[in-house]
Design a protein around this motif. Structure first.
Motif, mmCIF file in Angstrom:
data_model
loop_
_atom_site.group_PDB
_atom_site.id
_atom_site.type_symbol
_atom_site.label_atom_id
_atom_site.label_comp_id
_atom_site.label_asym_id
_atom_site.label_seq_id
_atom_site.Cartn_x
_atom_site.Cartn_y
_atom_site.Cartn_z
ATOM 1 N N SER A 74 -9.851 -8.413 -13.376
ATOM 2 C CA SER A 74 -10.229 -7.123 -12.788
ATOM 3 C C SER A 74 -9.848 -7.071 -11.309
ATOM 4 O O SER A 74 -9.294 -6.082 -10.834
ATOM 5 C CB SER A 74 -11.733 -6.907 -12.959
ATOM 6 O OG SER A 74 -12.140 -5.733 -12.315
ATOM 7 N N LYS A 75 -10.137 -8.153 -10.579
ATOM 8 C CA LYS A 75 -9.789 -8.200 -9.159
ATOM 9 C C LYS A 75 -8.277 -8.177 -8.973
ATOM 10 O O LYS A 75 -7.772 -7.515 -8.058
ATOM 11 C CB LYS A 75 -10.364 -9.455 -8.508
ATOM 12 C CG LYS A 75 -11.844 -9.393 -8.268
ATOM 13 C CD LYS A 75 -12.352 -10.685 -7.644
ATOM 14 C CE LYS A 75 -13.858 -10.670 -7.482
ATOM 15 N NZ LYS A 75 -14.360 -11.942 -6.929
ATOM 16 N N ALA A 76 -7.539 -8.894 -9.814
ATOM 17 C CA ALA A 76 -6.076 -8.915 -9.703
ATOM 18 C C ALA A 76 -5.504 -7.517 -9.896
ATOM 19 O O ALA A 76 -4.618 -7.095 -9.147
ATOM 20 C CB ALA A 76 -5.482 -9.881 -10.724
ATOM 21 N N ALA A 80 -3.704 -5.473 -6.948
ATOM 22 C CA ALA A 80 -2.302 -5.131 -7.167
ATOM 23 C C ALA A 80 -2.079 -3.658 -6.864
ATOM 24 O O ALA A 80 -1.113 -3.296 -6.192
ATOM 25 C CB ALA A 80 -1.894 -5.450 -8.608
ATOM 26 N N VAL A 81 -2.959 -2.801 -7.329
ATOM 27 C CA VAL A 81 -2.851 -1.369 -7.044
ATOM 28 C C VAL A 81 -3.066 -1.132 -5.551
ATOM 29 O O VAL A 81 -2.375 -0.310 -4.942
ATOM 30 C CB VAL A 81 -3.874 -0.567 -7.895
ATOM 31 C CG1 VAL A 81 -3.935 0.875 -7.457
ATOM 32 C CG2 VAL A 81 -3.515 -0.662 -9.352
ATOM 33 N N GLU A 82 -3.998 -1.861 -4.959
ATOM 34 C CA GLU A 82 -4.269 -1.713 -3.537
ATOM 35 C C GLU A 82 -3.029 -2.049 -2.717
ATOM 36 O O GLU A 82 -2.671 -1.326 -1.792
ATOM 37 C CB GLU A 82 -5.426 -2.635 -3.145
ATOM 38 C CG GLU A 82 -5.832 -2.533 -1.691
ATOM 39 C CD GLU A 82 -6.997 -3.454 -1.377
ATOM 40 O OE1 GLU A 82 -6.918 -4.154 -0.357
ATOM 41 O OE2 GLU A 82 -7.965 -3.471 -2.151
ATOM 42 N N SER A 83 -2.357 -3.128 -3.060
ATOM 43 C CA SER A 83 -1.152 -3.542 -2.340
ATOM 44 C C SER A 83 -0.046 -2.494 -2.489
ATOM 45 O O SER A 83 0.647 -2.162 -1.531
ATOM 46 C CB SER A 83 -0.680 -4.893 -2.876
ATOM 47 O OG SER A 83 0.537 -5.253 -2.305
ATOM 48 N N PHE A 84 0.113 -1.972 -3.690
ATOM 49 C CA PHE A 84 1.140 -0.948 -3.938
ATOM 50 C C PHE A 84 0.820 0.323 -3.146
ATOM 51 O O PHE A 84 1.694 0.897 -2.498
ATOM 52 C CB PHE A 84 1.220 -0.645 -5.435
ATOM 53 C CG PHE A 84 2.317 0.300 -5.804
ATOM 54 C CD1 PHE A 84 3.637 -0.074 -5.681
ATOM 55 C CD2 PHE A 84 2.029 1.566 -6.264
ATOM 56 C CE1 PHE A 84 4.658 0.792 -6.019
ATOM 57 C CE2 PHE A 84 3.035 2.445 -6.608
ATOM 58 C CZ PHE A 84 4.362 2.062 -6.482
ATOM 59 N N ALA A 85 -0.430 0.743 -3.184
ATOM 60 C CA ALA A 85 -0.832 1.947 -2.447
ATOM 61 C C ALA A 85 -0.634 1.751 -0.951
ATOM 62 O O ALA A 85 -0.176 2.668 -0.253
ATOM 63 C CB ALA A 85 -2.287 2.283 -2.755
#
Length: 186
Positions: A74-76, A80-85
């Protein structure tokens, strides 16, 4: 013939037990057997309790490991979405800055748009999002291309004639196939 020790209480002088003595000996033997069985039962009960405890501990440990793994997945995904955003924020900033300029020349607008597109492509590549833009004459690949139509062309059949819309791969998996026209058989 062997001699019986003189102090053996179970033996009579003629090597026979009296009925009372035989009954007493049998009762003593049964008492010893019962005591041995009770001791063995106590050992088995202790082992059973120990094994049950080990089982419960292993079960709890497996459940904790499963829960931790779910949390890590869940954290990954979240990060991952956070880094992309986060990598797209620079693109949004550039677009807003371009819209804030009221008196821009056509050349300035084009230059700003190209710089913003370059930022976007860089952000996509950083996250392994790669374009699918097959050159003309490339063999049609149904795994990466989607044929919109077949057109007559002076090239080999089942090859790409034009790309109508680029496709994208993410980590070597098709995110969106490229929309293409394909050369028809002659």
């Amino acid at each position: 013939m062997s001699q019986t020790p003189p102090n053996d209480p179970q033996m009579t002088p003629d090597n026979r037990l009296s009925p009372e003595e035989a009954e007493a000996a049998q009762a003593a033997g049964e008492a010893d057997a019962l005591a041995a069985l009770q001791a063995e039962l106590a050992v088995l009960k202790a082992q059973n309790t120990d094994l049950a405890d080990q089982f419960l501990r292993a079960k709890a440990e497996a459940e904790n490991a499963r829960r931790r793994a779910e949390e890590e997945v869940s954290k990954a995904r979240k990060f991952a979405v956070e880094s992309f955003a986060e990598s797209l924020l620079a693109v949004a900033d550039s677009l807003e800055a371009g819209l804030a300029i009221t008196e821009a020349t056509r050349e300035q607008l084009r230059e700003g748009t190209e710089a913003t597109l370059k930022q976007l492509k860089s952000a996509l590549e950083r996250h392994k999002v790669v374009q699918i833009a097959p050159p003309t004459g490339t063999k049609f690949d149904p795994h990466q291309h989607q044929a919109i139509s077949m057109v007559p062309a002076d090239q080999e059949p089942n090859t790409v004639v034009t790309v109508l819309q680029k496709g994208y791969l993410i980590a070597e998996r098709v995110l969106r196939p490229a929309l293409v026209t394909v050369a028809a058989p002659k």
